[in-house]
Enzyme design. Structure first.
Site, short mmCIF file in Angstrom:
data_model
loop_
_atom_site.label_atom_id
_atom_site.label_comp_id
_atom_site.label_asym_id
_atom_site.label_seq_id
_atom_site.Cartn_x
_atom_site.Cartn_y
_atom_site.Cartn_z
N HIS A 83 35.10 20.32 19.24
CA HIS A 83 34.46 22.01 19.43
C HIS A 83 33.24 21.77 18.97
O HIS A 83 32.84 20.73 17.20
CB HIS A 83 34.67 22.52 18.87
CG HIS A 83 36.44 23.52 19.75
ND1 HIS A 83 36.17 24.76 19.93
CD2 HIS A 83 37.40 22.90 19.14
CE1 HIS A 83 37.30 24.75 20.58
NE2 HIS A 83 38.99 23.92 19.58
N HIS A 120 40.16 17.57 21.87
CA HIS A 120 39.12 18.05 22.28
C HIS A 120 38.21 18.62 21.22
O HIS A 120 39.19 19.10 20.18
CB HIS A 120 39.28 19.40 23.60
CG HIS A 120 39.92 20.68 23.05
ND1 HIS A 120 41.23 20.63 22.88
CD2 HIS A 120 39.76 21.53 22.00
CE1 HIS A 120 41.78 21.63 22.37
NE2 HIS A 120 40.81 21.99 21.76
#
Ligand code: AMP
Length: 143
Positions: free
Chosen positions: A102, A100
């Site tokens: 950010h 992921h």
């Protein structure tokens, strides 16, 4: 799909999320414990733990999605700047083992630090050591 992975469960619709954008292969949703207003995560829909586990095509999709939403997220919350980053591996602070990125909106005077602050103390490296590291990395990048 990894049934133990919270982000896979968001992809499957088994856990709620504030989804802000999506593509065929990626998803962007608000971080549940935001570091700033508009803190958004971009993930591949398929479960992969580390950046290096992504296929070149999927990596391109994730980075393309980050590219497309960074300015939109900043504009959406009136941010002055954005910090974009990945914790890639537990030693770097990765807690959710599903890749992921950010997108963290930044505001003048928000008290946050630049990305230079994430590592420990700076190593003291001589010119020879820097040359040696550059040679090793260059070789590693070519292999
Ligand atoms: P990292 O330390 O890079 O693995 O960051 C994981 C991030 O995922 C943290 O910022 C968490 O706040 C966020 N997070 C964990 N669970 C959820 C969830 N169910 N929905 C949205 N964000 C989450």
């Amino acid at each position: 799909m990894d049934g133990n992975c919270v982000f896979c469960r968001i992809v499957e619709g088994e856990l709620p999320a504030r989804i802000v954008d999506e593509s065929e292969t990626t998803l962007a949703f608000l971080d549940a414990n935001p570091l700033a207003r508009g803190h958004t995560l971009v993930i591949p829909r398929d479960h992969h733990e580390r950046i290096g586990d992504l296929s070149p095509a999927l990596a391109a999709d994730v980075f393309d999605h980050l590219y497309r939403i960074t300015t939109a997220v900043a504009d959406g919350v009136g941010a002055d700047a954005v910090t974009v980053g990945f914790n890639d591996g537990p030693a770097a602070g990765q807690e959710v083992p599903h890749v992921h990125g950010h997108v963290i909106p930044r505001f003048e005077g928000d008290g946050g630090r630049p990305i230079h602050a994430v590592a420990g103390s700076r190593p003291a490296l001589s010119e020879d050591e820097l040359d040696n590291i550059a040679d090793r990395l260059s070789e590693s990048c070519r292999s």
